[in-house]
Design a protein around this motif. Structure first.
Motif, short mmCIF file in Angstrom:
data_model
loop_
_atom_site.label_atom_id
_atom_site.label_comp_id
_atom_site.label_asym_id
_atom_site.label_seq_id
_atom_site.Cartn_x
_atom_site.Cartn_y
_atom_site.Cartn_z
N ILE A 109 0.87 -1.16 0.00
CA ILE A 109 0.00 0.00 0.00
C ILE A 109 0.91 1.21 0.00
CG2 ILE A 109 -1.79 1.28 1.24
CD1 ILE A 109 -2.55 -1.36 2.61
N ILE A 110 0.72 2.11 -0.96
CA ILE A 110 1.66 3.22 -1.07
C ILE A 110 0.95 4.51 -1.46
CG2 ILE A 110 2.25 2.53 -3.44
CD1 ILE A 110 5.08 3.67 -2.86
N GLN A 111 1.33 5.57 -0.76
CA GLN A 111 0.85 6.91 -1.05
C GLN A 111 2.01 7.87 -0.88
OE1 GLN A 111 -2.70 8.25 1.02
NE2 GLN A 111 -1.92 10.33 1.14
N LEU A 112 2.36 8.57 -1.95
CA LEU A 112 3.49 9.49 -1.94
C LEU A 112 3.00 10.91 -2.21
CD1 LEU A 112 6.12 7.45 -3.97
CD2 LEU A 112 5.89 7.62 -1.49
N PRO A 113 3.83 11.92 -1.91
CA PRO A 113 3.46 13.31 -2.24
C PRO A 113 3.17 13.45 -3.73
CG PRO A 113 5.36 13.29 -0.80
CD PRO A 113 5.12 11.87 -1.20
N ARG A 114 2.28 14.34 -4.08
CA ARG A 114 1.79 14.44 -5.45
C ARG A 114 2.85 14.90 -6.44
NH1 ARG A 114 -3.26 13.82 -6.56
NH2 ARG A 114 -3.17 15.18 -8.37
N ARG A 115 3.96 15.43 -5.98
CA ARG A 115 4.99 15.85 -6.94
C ARG A 115 5.77 14.66 -7.50
NH1 ARG A 115 10.29 16.70 -4.92
NH2 ARG A 115 10.56 16.27 -2.70
N PHE A 116 5.57 13.47 -6.94
CA PHE A 116 6.25 12.29 -7.48
C PHE A 116 5.37 11.62 -8.53
CE2 PHE A 116 8.37 13.06 -3.52
CZ PHE A 116 9.69 12.89 -3.88
N GLU A 117 5.98 11.21 -9.62
CA GLU A 117 5.25 10.70 -10.77
C GLU A 117 5.43 9.18 -10.86
OE1 GLU A 117 7.13 13.03 -13.70
OE2 GLU A 117 6.20 14.90 -13.08
N TRP A 118 4.32 8.51 -11.09
CA TRP A 118 4.33 7.05 -11.06
C TRP A 118 4.96 6.42 -12.29
CZ3 TRP A 118 3.35 4.31 -6.90
CH2 TRP A 118 2.68 4.93 -5.85
N GLU A 119 4.71 6.98 -13.47
CA GLU A 119 5.01 6.27 -14.70
C GLU A 119 6.49 5.94 -14.86
OE1 GLU A 119 3.32 9.11 -14.28
OE2 GLU A 119 2.09 9.58 -16.02
N GLU A 120 7.37 6.88 -14.56
CA GLU A 120 8.78 6.70 -14.89
C GLU A 120 9.59 6.00 -13.81
OE1 GLU A 120 10.45 10.42 -15.96
OE2 GLU A 120 9.01 10.85 -17.55
N HIS A 121 9.22 6.19 -12.55
CA HIS A 121 10.09 5.74 -11.48
C HIS A 121 9.47 4.70 -10.56
CE1 HIS A 121 12.77 8.93 -12.67
NE2 HIS A 121 11.83 9.84 -12.47
N ILE A 122 8.24 4.89 -10.15
CA ILE A 122 7.68 4.05 -9.12
C ILE A 122 7.08 2.76 -9.68
CG2 ILE A 122 6.13 3.97 -7.14
CD1 ILE A 122 8.35 6.02 -6.90
N LEU A 123 6.21 2.86 -10.68
CA LEU A 123 5.52 1.67 -11.19
C LEU A 123 6.46 0.62 -11.78
CD1 LEU A 123 2.28 3.19 -12.71
CD2 LEU A 123 2.49 1.72 -10.71
N PRO A 124 7.52 1.00 -12.53
CA PRO A 124 8.44 -0.05 -13.01
C PRO A 124 9.07 -0.84 -11.87
CG PRO A 124 8.76 1.97 -14.25
CD PRO A 124 7.84 2.32 -13.12
N SER A 125 9.40 -0.15 -10.78
CA SER A 125 10.00 -0.83 -9.64
C SER A 125 8.99 -1.77 -8.99
CB SER A 125 10.50 0.20 -8.62
OG SER A 125 11.03 -0.43 -7.49
N ILE A 126 7.75 -1.33 -8.84
CA ILE A 126 6.72 -2.17 -8.25
C ILE A 126 6.38 -3.34 -9.16
CG2 ILE A 126 4.32 -2.23 -7.47
CD1 ILE A 126 4.61 0.69 -6.66
N GLY A 127 6.28 -3.07 -10.46
CA GLY A 127 5.89 -4.11 -11.40
C GLY A 127 6.85 -5.26 -11.49
N SER A 128 8.08 -5.04 -11.13
CA SER A 128 9.09 -6.09 -11.21
C SER A 128 9.14 -6.99 -9.99
CB SER A 128 10.47 -5.48 -11.44
OG SER A 128 10.85 -4.67 -10.33
N LEU A 129 8.36 -6.66 -8.95
CA LEU A 129 8.37 -7.48 -7.74
C LEU A 129 7.80 -8.86 -8.05
CD1 LEU A 129 7.12 -4.81 -5.16
CD2 LEU A 129 9.45 -5.69 -5.42
N PRO A 130 8.56 -9.92 -7.84
CA PRO A 130 8.15 -11.24 -8.32
C PRO A 130 7.02 -11.88 -7.55
CG PRO A 130 10.19 -11.42 -7.05
CD PRO A 130 9.89 -9.94 -7.20
N LEU A 131 6.80 -11.50 -6.28
CA LEU A 131 5.82 -12.17 -5.43
C LEU A 131 4.60 -11.31 -5.13
CD1 LEU A 131 8.27 -13.75 -2.80
CD2 LEU A 131 7.42 -14.77 -4.92
N LEU A 132 4.59 -10.07 -5.62
CA LEU A 132 3.53 -9.13 -5.25
C LEU A 132 2.16 -9.61 -5.72
CD1 LEU A 132 3.14 -6.37 -3.85
CD2 LEU A 132 3.14 -5.36 -6.14
N GLU A 133 1.22 -9.76 -4.76
CA GLU A 133 -0.13 -10.22 -5.06
C GLU A 133 -1.18 -9.14 -4.89
OE1 GLU A 133 -1.04 -13.69 -2.80
OE2 GLU A 133 0.57 -14.90 -3.70
N GLU A 134 -0.93 -8.17 -4.03
CA GLU A 134 -1.91 -7.11 -3.77
C GLU A 134 -1.23 -5.75 -3.81
OE1 GLU A 134 -5.05 -5.54 -0.33
OE2 GLU A 134 -4.30 -7.60 -0.29
#
Length: 266
Positions: A109-134
């Motif tokens: 579960i993640i909530q960051l300040p609005r000045r951080f952008e998901w597309e370039e930095h955060i989502l690729p890191s999350i998407g690569s997690l091998p066991l993430l179910e939720e």
């Protein structure tokens, strides 16, 4: 304290003091602690997390000056057993562009300040997690106003919840293989969302689409996705769409069927 396994404070006002610096031989290691929930402005330095080597569930919030969490999240040898992480950040005093999450994570579960952008930095890191179910993304910014999923990410994800991501207008997915194990999709208060991909309906494991206070257009698109799958699978279809609508959209209740539920919030 050595036997403590679960420490939780419901009202998010638990402040833990920084440990006193001592020699390594004198460090108190809480080997039994597995759950730590409700900590405010937690110092997550390596010196701290190595004292809780078997932590599995961690829920932290930052609303003041933020200790550098990059070092903490990148310290994988200290967090090798972490399965569930809730990270809510209100503070803008945070110096990071990218987070390397522990690969052991199953729930995030993640909530960051609005000045951080998901597309370039955060989502690729999350998407690569091998066991993430939720995965729950809360109140966060999409600079391009679009989330275009890519191949070979989110391979274990079963539940995706997007909560008040006001910048998101378009969810794009070219292949159903992008979420090969997805069971539940929940879109909550996405006020600007105008498009969801029909490919979502082709995910063989999908059982539930929940729409809460989304635009009428999104509800109708979900209805089309369901009807397409009903044409293909008939009575064998095991997919339920449930839309909760505002009073001004109460006319959508007339579209309800056994697999398409529409509820007006009273």
């Amino acid at each position: 304290m050595y036997k403590l396994r679960h420490l939780e404070y419901e009202f998010w006002r638990m402040h833990l003091p920084d440990p006193i610096r001592v020699d390594d031989d004198d460090i108190i290691i809480m080997e039994n602690l597995e759950v730590l929930i409700g900590v405010n402005n937690f110092n997550v330095s390596e010196d701290v997390v190595k004292r809780i080597p078997n932590i599995k569930t961690l829920s932290v919030k930052y609303d003041g000056q933020l200790i550098d969490i990059v070092q903490y999240l990148s310290c994988r040898r200290c967090l090798s057993k972490l399965e569930s992480l809730s990270l809510i950040v209100y503070s803008t005093d945070i110096g990071m562009l990218q987070i390397n999450f522990p690969p052991s994570l199953i729930k995030l579960i993640i909530q960051l300040p609005r000045r951080f952008e998901w597309e370039e930095h955060i989502l690729p890191s999350i998407g690569s997690l091998p066991l993430l179910e939720e995965l729950r993304l809360r109140r966060d910014r999409f600079r391009t106003r679009e989330w275009e999923t890519v191949e070979d990410q989110f391979q274990s994800l079963k539940s995706l919840i997007l909560f008040e991501c006001d910048d998101l207008e378009k969810l794009t997915m070219s292949e159903s293989s992008h979420f090969p194990r997805l069971i539940k999709l929940h879109l909550f208060c996405l006020n600007e969302l105008k498009e969801i991909p029909s490919e979502i309906g082709d995910i063989p494991t999908l059982r539930s689409i929940v729409l809460t206070y989304c635009k009428e257009l999104v509800v109708l698109l979900a209805k089309e996705i369901l009807e397409k799958q009903e044409d293909l699978h008939g009575d064998q279809l095991d997919l339920l769409v449930h839309a909760t609508v505002r009073k001004e959209d109460e006319a959508l209740e007339k579209l309800a069927t056994s697999n398409f539920k529409v509820t007006e919030m009273r």
